[in-house]
Each structure stands twice: as structure tokens, then as C-alpha cells.
Design a protein around this motif. Structure first.
Motif, PDB file in Angstrom:
ATOM      1  N   ARG A  26     -86.809  24.464 -35.526  1.00 54.74           N
ATOM      2  CA  ARG A  26     -85.697  25.193 -34.912  1.00 54.74           C
ATOM      3  C   ARG A  26     -86.247  26.127 -33.847  1.00 54.74           C
ATOM      4  O   ARG A  26     -87.122  26.937 -34.100  1.00 54.74           O
ATOM      5  N   GLY A  35     -80.028  28.246 -33.235  1.00 57.99           N
ATOM      6  CA  GLY A  35     -80.264  27.302 -34.326  1.00 57.99           C
ATOM      7  C   GLY A  35     -80.457  25.871 -33.886  1.00 57.99           C
ATOM      8  O   GLY A  35     -80.538  24.983 -34.723  1.00 57.99           O
ATOM      9  N   GLU A  37     -82.303  22.508 -32.762  1.00 55.97           N
ATOM     10  CA  GLU A  37     -83.591  21.972 -33.174  1.00 55.97           C
ATOM     11  C   GLU A  37     -84.186  21.102 -32.070  1.00 55.97           C
ATOM     12  O   GLU A  37     -83.471  20.582 -31.220  1.00 55.97           O
ATOM     13  N   CYS A  54     -87.766  28.571 -40.274  1.00 56.46           N
ATOM     14  CA  CYS A  54     -86.969  27.380 -40.563  1.00 56.46           C
ATOM     15  C   CYS A  54     -87.687  26.492 -41.563  1.00 56.46           C
ATOM     16  O   CYS A  54     -88.828  26.727 -41.925  1.00 56.46           O
ATOM     17  N   GLU A  68     -91.437  25.233 -45.227  1.00 59.26           N
ATOM     18  CA  GLU A  68     -90.884  26.481 -44.698  1.00 59.26           C
ATOM     19  C   GLU A  68     -91.937  27.143 -43.813  1.00 59.26           C
ATOM     20  O   GLU A  68     -93.106  27.228 -44.198  1.00 59.26           O
TER      21      GLU A  68
END
Length: 86
Positions: A26, A35, A37, A54, A68
Motif C-alpha cells: 500500500r 490506501g 496499492e 500494511c 505485516e
């Protein structure tokens, strides 16, 4: 040809993966929708951009897994992707 990914911090290399077919993160850019991508595949043009915290998606040999990651800066050059995090 495939991508090579390294996630680095002030402490050194935090994560490294080779033979990646696709990477999705992202982005955090004022010129794009919040947001949104971006997918990076082999032979991607050179790029430097900020990324948001993200769930990064990595596809390798047809299998996708997530990791993550915190905010940072992503650099793409010659099928080598470096993500610098704080």
C-alpha cells in the motif's frame, strides 16, 4: 527473472526473500487515492515511494503469503526491491 526483496532497518536486514513473482504494498502518496496499492513484478521500472503500514502480499511459485510491515520507503531497481523501515 524474479524479484529479490530485502526489508532493512537501522538494525540491519530484517527479512530477505528471493525468486518472488509479485509483491503488493500500500502506497502513501498525496497524488494517489488513500490506501491504493501497487503491484511490483519482475522488470518493473525503477521506483522510489513511501509506503503505509500494511499487509504486504508476496507471491512466489504461485503461492501468496502475507507479511505485516510498518511504514517506510520502497526502492525498486533492477529486480531488486528494498524496503527501508524505521
Amino acid at each position: 527473472m524474479a524479484l529479490c526483496l530485502e526489508i532493512v532497518s537501522a538494525h540491519g536486514v530484517e527479512f530477505s526473500q528471493t525468486e518472488i513473482d509479485r509483491l503488493v504494498v500500500r502506497r502513501r502518496e498525496v497524488d494517489h487515492d488513500p490506501g491504493s496499492e501497487v503491484a511490483i513484478c519482475p522488470h518493473h521500472a525503477p521506483m522510489l515511494m513511501q509506503i503505509e503500514p500494511c499487509r504486504m502480499r508476496i507471491t512466489r511459485d504461485g503461492v501468496t503469503f502475507a507479511r505485516e510491515i510498518p511504514a517506510g520507503v520502497l526502492d525498486v531497481c533492477d529486480d531488486h526491491v528494498i524496503i527501508a523501515i524505521t
